[in-house]
Write an enzyme that holds these catalytic residues in place. Structure first.
Site, PDB file in Angstrom:
ATOM      1  N   GLY A 177     -10.602   0.215  -5.780  1.00 45.52           N
ATOM      2  CA  GLY A 177     -12.045   0.480  -5.702  1.00 45.52           C
ATOM      3  C   GLY A 177     -12.695   0.309  -7.060  1.00 45.52           C
ATOM      4  N   ARG A 191      -8.419  -5.245  -2.843  1.00 43.25           N
ATOM      5  CA  ARG A 191      -7.179  -4.588  -2.429  1.00 43.25           C
ATOM      6  C   ARG A 191      -6.332  -5.730  -1.859  1.00 43.25           C
ATOM      7  NH1 ARG A 191      -8.624   0.717  -3.026  1.00 43.25           N
ATOM      8  NH2 ARG A 191     -10.734   1.255  -2.401  1.00 43.25           N
ATOM      9  N   ASP A 203      -4.156   4.619  -8.980  1.00 49.24           N
ATOM     10  CA  ASP A 203      -2.709   4.811  -8.825  1.00 49.24           C
ATOM     11  C   ASP A 203      -2.035   3.611  -8.154  1.00 49.24           C
ATOM     12  OD1 ASP A 203      -4.112   5.487  -6.516  1.00 49.24           O
ATOM     13  OD2 ASP A 203      -2.602   6.917  -5.832  1.00 49.24           O
ATOM     14  N   THR A 214     -10.901   4.738 -11.646  1.00 44.24           N
ATOM     15  CA  THR A 214     -11.118   5.173 -10.265  1.00 44.24           C
ATOM     16  C   THR A 214     -12.031   6.384 -10.279  1.00 44.24           C
ATOM     17  OG1 THR A 214     -10.091   6.151  -8.287  1.00 44.24           O
ATOM     18  CG2 THR A 214      -8.892   6.459 -10.341  1.00 44.24           C
ATOM     19  N   ASP A 268     -11.884   8.708  -8.289  1.00 47.62           N
ATOM     20  CA  ASP A 268     -11.206   9.828  -7.625  1.00 47.62           C
ATOM     21  C   ASP A 268     -10.668  10.921  -8.555  1.00 47.62           C
ATOM     22  OD1 ASP A 268     -11.722   8.466  -5.304  1.00 47.62           O
ATOM     23  OD2 ASP A 268      -9.702   7.640  -5.089  1.00 47.62           O
ATOM     24  N   ASP A 279      -7.741  11.241  -9.566  1.00 49.41           N
ATOM     25  CA  ASP A 279      -6.531  11.696  -8.868  1.00 49.41           C
ATOM     26  C   ASP A 279      -5.240  11.407  -9.644  1.00 49.41           C
ATOM     27  OD1 ASP A 279      -6.696   8.956  -8.556  1.00 49.41           O
ATOM     28  OD2 ASP A 279      -6.282   8.956  -6.404  1.00 49.41           O
ATOM     29  N   ARG A 296     -10.427  10.443  -1.898  1.00 53.41           N
ATOM     30  CA  ARG A 296      -9.139  10.321  -1.188  1.00 53.41           C
ATOM     31  C   ARG A 296      -8.503  11.698  -1.012  1.00 53.41           C
ATOM     32  NH1 ARG A 296      -7.401   5.060  -0.359  1.00 53.41           N
ATOM     33  NH2 ARG A 296      -8.347   3.645  -1.832  1.00 53.41           N
TER      34      ARG A 296
HETATM   35  N1  LIG Z   1       3.703  -0.788  -4.771  1.00 56.69           N
HETATM   36  C1  LIG Z   1       2.860  -1.754  -5.144  1.00 56.69           C
HETATM   37  N2  LIG Z   1       3.315  -2.918  -5.641  1.00 56.69           N
HETATM   38  C2  LIG Z   1       2.483  -3.903  -6.026  1.00 56.69           C
HETATM   39  N3  LIG Z   1       1.129  -3.784  -5.946  1.00 56.69           N
HETATM   40  C3  LIG Z   1       0.621  -2.667  -5.479  1.00 56.69           C
HETATM   41  C4  LIG Z   1       1.440  -1.577  -5.056  1.00 56.69           C
HETATM   42  N4  LIG Z   1       0.626  -0.582  -4.627  1.00 56.69           N
HETATM   43  C5  LIG Z   1      -0.631  -1.041  -4.773  1.00 56.69           C
HETATM   44  N5  LIG Z   1      -0.652  -2.280  -5.282  1.00 56.69           N
HETATM   45  C6  LIG Z   1      -1.817  -3.129  -5.549  1.00 56.69           C
HETATM   46  O1  LIG Z   1      -2.890  -2.351  -6.075  1.00 56.69           O
HETATM   47  C7  LIG Z   1      -4.043  -2.544  -5.261  1.00 56.69           C
HETATM   48  C8  LIG Z   1      -4.965  -1.376  -5.373  1.00 56.69           C
HETATM   49  O2  LIG Z   1      -4.332  -0.207  -4.882  1.00 56.69           O
HETATM   50  P1  LIG Z   1      -5.204   0.895  -4.109  1.00 56.69           P
HETATM   51  O3  LIG Z   1      -5.908   0.233  -2.973  1.00 56.69           O
HETATM   52  O4  LIG Z   1      -4.293   2.024  -3.805  1.00 56.69           O
HETATM   53  O5  LIG Z   1      -6.344   1.315  -5.118  1.00 56.69           O
HETATM   54  P2  LIG Z   1      -6.253   2.097  -6.496  1.00 56.69           P
HETATM   55  O6  LIG Z   1      -5.825   1.172  -7.564  1.00 56.69           O
HETATM   56  O7  LIG Z   1      -5.459   3.339  -6.329  1.00 56.69           O
HETATM   57  O8  LIG Z   1      -7.793   2.418  -6.749  1.00 56.69           O
HETATM   58  P3  LIG Z   1      -8.730   3.384  -5.890  1.00 56.69           P
HETATM   59  O9  LIG Z   1      -7.871   4.444  -5.267  1.00 56.69           O
HETATM   60  O10 LIG Z   1      -9.697   3.921  -6.883  1.00 56.69           O
HETATM   61  O11 LIG Z   1      -9.413   2.532  -4.889  1.00 56.69           O
HETATM   62  C9  LIG Z   1      -3.466  -2.812  -3.890  1.00 56.69           C
HETATM   63  O12 LIG Z   1      -4.381  -3.418  -3.035  1.00 56.69           O
HETATM   64  C10 LIG Z   1      -2.320  -3.749  -4.245  1.00 56.69           C
HETATM   65  O13 LIG Z   1      -2.792  -5.024  -4.531  1.00 56.69           O
HETATM   66  O1  LIG Z   2     -13.369   0.685  -0.518  1.00 52.78           O
HETATM   67  P1  LIG Z   2     -12.571   1.286   0.582  1.00 52.78           P
HETATM   68  O2  LIG Z   2     -11.366   0.471   0.862  1.00 52.78           O
HETATM   69  O3  LIG Z   2     -13.371   1.635   1.772  1.00 52.78           O
HETATM   70  O4  LIG Z   2     -11.972   2.652   0.017  1.00 52.78           O
HETATM   71  C1  LIG Z   2     -12.634   3.868  -0.035  1.00 52.78           C
HETATM   72  C2  LIG Z   2     -11.837   4.729  -0.952  1.00 52.78           C
HETATM   73  O5  LIG Z   2     -11.962   4.219  -2.269  1.00 52.78           O
HETATM   74  C3  LIG Z   2     -12.441   5.242  -3.123  1.00 52.78           C
HETATM   75  O6  LIG Z   2     -13.838   5.136  -3.197  1.00 52.78           O
HETATM   76  C4  LIG Z   2     -11.871   5.047  -4.508  1.00 52.78           C
HETATM   77  O7  LIG Z   2     -10.492   5.205  -4.440  1.00 52.78           O
HETATM   78  C5  LIG Z   2     -12.003   6.529  -2.430  1.00 52.78           C
HETATM   79  O8  LIG Z   2     -12.726   7.653  -2.894  1.00 52.78           O
HETATM   80  C6  LIG Z   2     -12.251   6.177  -1.000  1.00 52.78           C
HETATM   81  O9  LIG Z   2     -11.420   6.936  -0.140  1.00 52.78           O
HETATM   82 MG   LIG Z   3      -6.047   5.304  -5.708  1.00 52.00          MG
END
Ligand SMILES: Nc1ncnc2c1ncn2[C@@H]1O[C@H](COP(=O)(O)OP(=O)(O)OP(=O)(O)O)[C@@H](O)[C@H]1O
Ligand SMILES: O=P(O)(O)OC[C@H]1O[C@](O)(CO)[C@@H](O)[C@@H]1O
Ligand SMILES: [Mg+2]
Length: 319
Positions: free
Chosen positions: A11, A72, A103, A125, A127, A129, A171
Site C-alpha cells: 500500500g 501487490r 512487512d 506503511t 499501519d 504494524d 490491518r
Molecule cells: N514471502 C514473500 N516473498 C516475496 N515477496 C513477498 C513476500 N511477501 C510479500 N511479498 C511482496 O510484497 C508485496 C507487498 O506485500 P503486502 O501486500 O503484504 O504489503 P506491505 O508491504 O505489507 O504493505 P502494506 O501492508 O502497507 O500494504 C507483495 O505483493 C509481494 O509482491
Molecule cells: O489496497 P488494498 O489492497 O485494498 O489494501 C488495504 C490495506 O492496505 C492498508 O491500507 C495498508 O496496509 C491497510 O490498512 C489495509 O488493510
Molecule cells: Mg503490511
C-alpha cells in the site's frame, strides 16, 4: 557498488516520496547512479526500470502516494517470479536495492538479501504494524487525516445526539484506532489486540448521555471489523441512533505531515549510508528519535503489541 535501485511496494503511504527523494539525492551526492523501479516487485519482474537523476525527484516531497507507483505482486512470491526479478536487476546493472514498503515487502527484500543481493528496507506503511520501529512512514499523516475526520463526525454526532462508529485502517494492528481515538477524544477504542466488552461499552454510552454528553464516538480498527453488526448491538442495548463511517482510502492519501517528510528523508539517507558501508539485509527504523537498522529476520520476528498505557489513558479520559 555503482547503481542503487529503489522501489515502493504494498500500500502507498504518505512520506514514501520523501524517502525516494532522499535515496536518490544522497546516492547521487556520494557519486552513485540510481535506478527507479516502477510498480514494486511487479515492475521489477517486468523490467519497468529507469535511471533517475536529481531533477527526477524534484517537486515530490509534499505529495502523497509514490512517484514510483506501487503494486501487490503475487508472482514475486514464486521462485520463477523472484528469479526473474533478480535477473532484471542484473540486466539493468543495478547492484543494490532499497525497498520501501510494509512487512510483506520486507519479506521480498529479505529473500533478495538471502540470495546475496544487497538490499535495505524502509518501513513505508500507514499501519504502524512493525514492532522494531517506533513509527512507520505514513502513520503520522494517516493519523492526522483520521483526527480531522473525527472532528467532522463529532460535529454531526453532537448535533443529532447519535452514536458514531468510525472504522479505520491498520490491518491487524490497532495503532491508527488507538492513537486516533486518544487524539480525537473518542468515547471508546476497539482494537484487534484486545477483546471488547460490548455491554460495558453500552453502559459507558448510556452513562455519558445521562450526564448530558452530546456525542459518542467509537473508533473501530478494521482488524476487528463488522461495524454494522456492532451498530445493531449498540442500537438495541442503548436505544440510540447509531451511524457508521468506514473512512477507508481517505487515510492512505494526502500531503505528508512534516514528521513523515522528515522521517522519510532521514530513513532514505540512512539506507544509502548503510549500503555504502557494505551493510545489507537490514530494515531501517527509528527508536527514540535515532536511526536504527536491524536484520530483516530480527525486525520481522518481533511481535508488535499495543501500548497498554495509551489504551488505558484513552479509556480514563473518555469517562
Ligand atoms: N514471502 C514473500 N516473498 C516475496 N515477496 C513477498 C513476500 N511477501 C510479500 N511479498 C511482496 O510484497 C508485496 C507487498 O506485500 P503486502 O501486500 O503484504 O504489503 P506491505 O508491504 O505489507 O504493505 P502494506 O501492508 O502497507 O500494504 C507483495 O505483493 C509481494 O509482491
Ligand atoms: O489496497 P488494498 O489492497 O485494498 O489494501 C488495504 C490495506 O492496505 C492498508 O491500507 C495498508 O496496509 C491497510 O490498512 C489495509 O488493510
Ligand atoms: Mg503490511
Amino acid at each position: 557498488m555503482k547503481k542503487i535501485g529503489v522501489l515502493t511496494s504494498g500500500g502507498d503511504a504518505p512520506g514514501m516520496n520523501a524517502a525516494i527523494r532522499a535515496v536518490v539525492r544522497t546516492a547521487i551526492y556520494h557519486g552513485f547512479e540510481v535506478a527507479g523501479v516502477y510498480r514494486g516487485y511487479q515492475g521489477l519482474i517486468e523490467g519497468d526500470i529507469e535511471n533517475l537523476n536529481i531533477t527526477s525527484v524534484g517537486d515530490i516531497i509534499h505529495r502523497g502516494g509514490t512517484m514510483l507507483r506501487t503494486a501487490r505482486c503475487l508472482d514475486f512470491k514464486t521462485d520463477e517470479g523472484f528469479n526473474k526479478g533478480l535477473q532484471m536487476l542484473r540486466m539493468f546493472k543495478v547492484d543494490s536495492l532499497v525497498v520501501i514498503g510494509g512487512d510483506g515487502s520486507f519479506n521480498g527484500a529479505k529473500r533478495l538479501a538471502e540470495a546475496g543481493f544487497p538490499t535495505i528496507g524502509i518501513p513505508g506503511t500507514i499501519d504502524n504494524d512493525l514492532a522494531y520501529t517506533d513509527y512507520t512512514l505514513g502513520f503520522d499523516t494517516a493519523l492526522t487525516t483520521v483526527v480531522s475526520a473525527i472532528g467532522n463526525i463529532r460535529d454531526t454526532s453532537s448535533s443529532h445526539g447519535t452514536v458514531n462508529i468510525i472504522e479505520v485502517m491498520g490491518r491487524n494492528c490497532g495503532d491508527i484506532a488507538l492513537y486516533g481515538g486518544l487524539a480525537g477524544g473518542a468515547e471508546a477504542v476497539i482494537i484487534p489486540e484486545l477483546d471488547t466488552d460490548v455491554d460495558e461499552l453500552c453502559r459507558t454510552i448510556i452513562r455519558g448521555k445521562k450526564r448530558g454528553k452530546l456525542h459518542s464516538i467509537i473508533l473501530l480498527a478494521e482488524g476487528v471489523g463488522k461495524p454494522y453488526e456492532l451498530a445493531e448491538q449498540i442500537k438495541s442495548k442503548t436505544s440510540s441512533d447509531v451511524k457508521v463511517s468506514v473512512i477507508g482510502y481517505l487515510q492512505r492519501g494526502g500531503t505528508p505531515t512534516p514528521n513523515d517528510r522528515i522521517l522519510g528523508s532521514r530513513m532514505g539517507a540512512h539506507a544509502v549510508e548503510l549500503l555504502m558501508e557494505g551493510q545489507y539485509g537490514k530494515a531501517v527504523g527509528i527508536k527514540g528519535n535515532q536511526m536504527i537498522a536491524l536484520d530483516f529476520d530480527e525486525a520481522l520476528n518481533m511481535k508488535k503489541d499495543y501500548d497498554k498505557g495509551i489504551y488505558e489513558l484513552a479509556r480514563i479520559l473518555a469517562i
